[in-house]
Design a protein around this motif. Structure first.
Motif, PDB file in Angstrom:
ATOM      1  N   ARG A 101       0.839  -1.207   0.000  1.00  0.00           N
ATOM      2  CA  ARG A 101       0.000   0.000   0.000  1.00  0.00           C
ATOM      3  C   ARG A 101       0.871   1.253   0.000  1.00  0.00           C
ATOM      4  O   ARG A 101       0.618   2.206  -0.745  1.00  0.00           O
ATOM      5  CB  ARG A 101      -0.909  -0.002   1.222  1.00  0.00           C
ATOM      6  N   LYS A 102       1.923   1.244   0.814  1.00  0.00           N
ATOM      7  CA  LYS A 102       2.819   2.401   0.865  1.00  0.00           C
ATOM      8  C   LYS A 102       3.522   2.619  -0.466  1.00  0.00           C
ATOM      9  O   LYS A 102       3.676   3.755  -0.919  1.00  0.00           O
ATOM     10  CB  LYS A 102       3.838   2.226   1.991  1.00  0.00           C
ATOM     11  N   SER A 103       3.944   1.530  -1.098  1.00  0.00           N
ATOM     12  CA  SER A 103       4.625   1.681  -2.387  1.00  0.00           C
ATOM     13  C   SER A 103       3.665   2.211  -3.452  1.00  0.00           C
ATOM     14  O   SER A 103       4.049   3.052  -4.276  1.00  0.00           O
ATOM     15  CB  SER A 103       5.246   0.367  -2.827  1.00  0.00           C
ATOM     16  N   PHE A 118       1.703  16.993 -12.645  1.00  0.00           N
ATOM     17  CA  PHE A 118       1.531  18.413 -12.303  1.00  0.00           C
ATOM     18  C   PHE A 118       2.632  19.252 -12.944  1.00  0.00           C
ATOM     19  O   PHE A 118       2.377  20.328 -13.502  1.00  0.00           O
ATOM     20  CB  PHE A 118       1.536  18.583 -10.781  1.00  0.00           C
ATOM     21  N   LYS A 119       3.874  18.761 -12.905  1.00  0.00           N
ATOM     22  CA  LYS A 119       4.987  19.487 -13.511  1.00  0.00           C
ATOM     23  C   LYS A 119       4.802  19.600 -15.022  1.00  0.00           C
ATOM     24  O   LYS A 119       5.057  20.657 -15.614  1.00  0.00           O
ATOM     25  CB  LYS A 119       6.309  18.794 -13.199  1.00  0.00           C
ATOM     26  N   GLN A 120       4.335  18.521 -15.657  1.00  0.00           N
ATOM     27  CA  GLN A 120       4.092  18.570 -17.096  1.00  0.00           C
ATOM     28  C   GLN A 120       2.973  19.560 -17.430  1.00  0.00           C
ATOM     29  O   GLN A 120       3.057  20.314 -18.397  1.00  0.00           O
ATOM     30  CB  GLN A 120       3.736  17.183 -17.624  1.00  0.00           C
ATOM     31  N   PHE A 121       1.932  19.559 -16.599  1.00  0.00           N
ATOM     32  CA  PHE A 121       0.817  20.477 -16.813  1.00  0.00           C
ATOM     33  C   PHE A 121       1.280  21.933 -16.694  1.00  0.00           C
ATOM     34  O   PHE A 121       0.955  22.777 -17.529  1.00  0.00           O
ATOM     35  CB  PHE A 121      -0.299  20.181 -15.805  1.00  0.00           C
ATOM     36  N   ILE A 122       2.076  22.217 -15.667  1.00  0.00           N
ATOM     37  CA  ILE A 122       2.583  23.572 -15.465  1.00  0.00           C
ATOM     38  C   ILE A 122       3.493  23.980 -16.618  1.00  0.00           C
ATOM     39  O   ILE A 122       3.424  25.119 -17.124  1.00  0.00           O
ATOM     40  CB  ILE A 122       3.328  23.684 -14.113  1.00  0.00           C
ATOM     41  N   PHE A 128       1.745   6.723  -6.821  1.00  0.00           N
ATOM     42  CA  PHE A 128       0.710   7.681  -7.204  1.00  0.00           C
ATOM     43  C   PHE A 128       1.130   9.110  -6.902  1.00  0.00           C
ATOM     44  O   PHE A 128       0.891  10.010  -7.697  1.00  0.00           O
ATOM     45  CB  PHE A 128      -0.613   7.362  -6.503  1.00  0.00           C
ATOM     46  N   SER A 129       1.748   9.315  -5.748  1.00  0.00           N
ATOM     47  CA  SER A 129       2.150  10.680  -5.410  1.00  0.00           C
ATOM     48  C   SER A 129       3.243  11.163  -6.350  1.00  0.00           C
ATOM     49  O   SER A 129       3.227  12.314  -6.793  1.00  0.00           O
ATOM     50  CB  SER A 129       2.611  10.762  -3.955  1.00  0.00           C
ATOM     51  N   SER A 130       4.185  10.296  -6.705  1.00  0.00           N
ATOM     52  CA  SER A 130       5.229  10.711  -7.648  1.00  0.00           C
ATOM     53  C   SER A 130       4.632  10.929  -9.035  1.00  0.00           C
ATOM     54  O   SER A 130       5.040  11.846  -9.754  1.00  0.00           O
ATOM     55  CB  SER A 130       6.360   9.687  -7.694  1.00  0.00           C
ATOM     56  N   THR A 131       3.645  10.113  -9.411  1.00  0.00           N
ATOM     57  CA  THR A 131       2.971  10.293 -10.703  1.00  0.00           C
ATOM     58  C   THR A 131       2.225  11.615 -10.727  1.00  0.00           C
ATOM     59  O   THR A 131       2.242  12.327 -11.738  1.00  0.00           O
ATOM     60  CB  THR A 131       1.994   9.129 -10.961  1.00  0.00           C
TER      61      THR A 131
END
Length: 107
Positions: free
Chosen positions: A67-69, A82-86, A74-77
């Motif tokens: 679950r942690k992995s 978000f970086k690509q969107f910005i 998901f958080s890194s994705t």
């Protein structure tokens, strides 16, 4: 010998009347014995119960790790998306500013 056969079969000897307190005392002893025996049988875990509990702990640890992995992925994705969107928004706004700063053709 004939006396032995004179008695009929199934003859019960009369029991003296028992004291009610004594009856209660015997019943209490029986119930205490019964509850102690039951608690002894419950308190001794069998080898199967021990193995099952160890297996549950092992599976729980693996599920928690998984679950942690997944949450980390998901958080890194999300961060990457978000970086690509910005960056796309910045590119879009930079191209707009470039078109706005051009001099008009019809002057």
């Amino acid at each position: 010998m004939s006396c032995l056969f004179c008695r009929s079969y199934y003859v019960y000897s009369k029991i003296e009347k028992e004291d009610p307190k004594e009856m209660q005392h015997r019943r209490t002893h029986f119930l205490i014995y019964k509850s102690l025996k039951k608690s002894d049988s419950l308190s001794q875990p069998t080898w199967l119960k021990v193995k099952i509990s160890k297996l549950k702990i092992k599976i729980g640890g693996k599920l928690n790790k998984m679950r942690k992995s997944i949450l980390l992925i998901f958080s890194s994705t999300k961060v990457v998306a978000f970086k690509q969107f910005i960056s796309q928004l910045r590119h879009l706004f930079k191209s707009r500013h470039a078109t706005v700063t051009l001099p008009p053709k019809f002057t």
